[in-house]
Design a protein around this motif. Structure first.
Motif, PDB file in Angstrom:
ATOM      1  N   SER A   1       0.822  -1.204   0.000  1.00 39.35           N
ATOM      2  CA  SER A   1       0.000   0.000   0.000  1.00 39.35           C
ATOM      3  C   SER A   1       0.859   1.258   0.000  1.00 39.35           C
TER       4      SER A   1
ATOM      5  N   THR B   1       0.714   3.677  -3.169  1.00 36.03           N
ATOM      6  CA  THR B   1       0.168   4.988  -2.834  1.00 36.03           C
ATOM      7  C   THR B   1       1.198   6.089  -3.038  1.00 36.03           C
TER       8      THR B   1
ATOM      9  N   VAL C   1      -7.917  -3.621  -1.161  1.00 37.96           N
ATOM     10  CA  VAL C   1      -7.827  -2.373  -0.376  1.00 37.96           C
ATOM     11  C   VAL C   1      -6.396  -1.843  -0.379  1.00 37.96           C
TER      12      VAL C   1
ATOM     13  N   ASN D   1      -5.964   3.474  -0.427  1.00 39.55           N
ATOM     14  CA  ASN D   1      -7.049   4.181   0.242  1.00 39.55           C
ATOM     15  C   ASN D   1      -7.055   5.616  -0.249  1.00 39.55           C
TER      16      ASN D   1
ATOM     17  N   ASN E   1      -5.842   8.323   2.339  1.00 39.72           N
ATOM     18  CA  ASN E   1      -4.395   8.307   2.522  1.00 39.72           C
ATOM     19  C   ASN E   1      -3.672   8.838   1.296  1.00 39.72           C
TER      20      ASN E   1
ATOM     21  N   TYR F   1      -2.483   2.453   7.397  1.00 35.95           N
ATOM     22  CA  TYR F   1      -2.637   1.194   6.669  1.00 35.95           C
ATOM     23  C   TYR F   1      -2.449  -0.014   7.592  1.00 35.95           C
TER      24      TYR F   1
END
Length: 302
Positions: free
Chosen positions: A101, A105, A160, A163, A166, A215
């Motif tokens: 993540s 991200t 997921v 996000n 985030n 996260y």
């Protein structure tokens, strides 16, 4: 400022607080201390109850310091391999999921923080749109099923991975980094990926630590996705196992064979909750100093 004025200030000494300021400071400390104790009360109750015997829990509804300390609840919980298996699943999902993540991200936020990127506004709108409207439970289940992720730990990670909230915080943080630093790195011969790795990431440790905590907590508390996508009890994370233990303890219908324990006492349930909460409590102090700074910088500049 004249020399006489400086000498006069040294002669007077440090400035003293007024009576009103002293009263305000005392009241502020008292109120904040009381609020902190109120917030700590549930945690202290869980820990205290986990060390208490069942007889004391039956007579005292709220236990912080038990009259007689006992480790029977922890011995009982740790005597079954089920808890370690569930802990291992949760640790794997948290560590791998947080890494993926943060990677996805940060790369996505860095690219979309550049004003010269074509189609930037459209992509940003599509990301923000998911915060207001989502496909829903059934369409998401169909996608996970078609991708062959059912009954795998990847069903708890890949759906997921990014996000939107985030992403917005990290993108806003990247936008606050001066363009002159990146331009200087490019002049020295850095590629776009080199600028991101050598310049942007070292300056964004506060934001990365904050988003990483968000996260990690979300992955550790994974429950609904595990209930929907995983039928194999060997792949249950710790939160689903907690649910099964509570149901079995309450005398309701549940898959008791998957829990691999007999209906536990209240102290055993408290011990399981304490063990499930402990990893996040151990991680938080190491990144607490980055937490407020990273969250506030990203939100204010956004």
């Amino acid at each position: 400022m004249s020399t006489n004025t400086l000498a006069l200030r040294r002669h007077r000494g440090p400035r003293r607080d007024t009576r009103g300021q002293k009263v305000f400071r005392v009241v502020n400390v008292v109120l904040l201390t009381a609020f902190a104790l109120i917030c700590l009360a549930p945690f202290l109750h869980v820990i205290g109850s986990s060390f208490a015997n069942p007889g004391e829990l039956a007579t005292r509804p709220f236990v912080i310091i038990p009259r007689e300390l006992t480790l029977n609840a922890y011995r009982y919980v740790l005597s079954t391999p089920t808890i370690f298996r569930a802990m291992g699943v949760s640790v794997f999902v948290t560590v791998v999921g947080t890494f993926l993540s943060l990677l996805v991200t940060s790369l996505m936020a860095y690219a979309l923080s550049k004003r010269y990127l074509r189609g930037r506004r459209v992509i940003n709108f599509m990301v923000v749109f998911t915060m207001l409207f989502s496909g829903g439970m059934i369409p998401t289940f169909v996608v996970v099923s078609q991708l062959g992720l059912l009954n795998t730990v990847w069903s708890l990670i890949l759906p997921v991975t990014v996000n939107a909230f985030n992403f917005i915080i990290m993108r806003s943080f990247f936008q606050g980094i001066p363009d002159s630093l990146e331009e200087a790195a490019r002049i020295d011969g850095c590629s776009e990926l080199g600028v991101f790795w050598r310049i942007v990431l070292p300056l964004s440790l506060a934001s990365i630590a904050t988003i990483g905590l968000f996260y990690a907590v979300a992955y550790w508390n994974t429950y609904m996705h595990a209930v929907l996508y995983i039928n194999d009890s060997n792949l249950w994370p710790i939160q689903v196992l907690l649910r099964q233990i509570v149901i079995v303890a309450s005398g309701m219908n549940a898959d008791a064979s998957a829990v691999d324990v007999v209906p536990p006492a209240q102290s055993v349930k408290m011990a399981v909750i304490a063990l499930a909460t402990l990893p996040m409590l151990l991680v938080y102090p190491f990144i607490q100093r980055y937490f407020v700074k990273g969250a506030l910088i990203g939100s204010v500049k956004g």
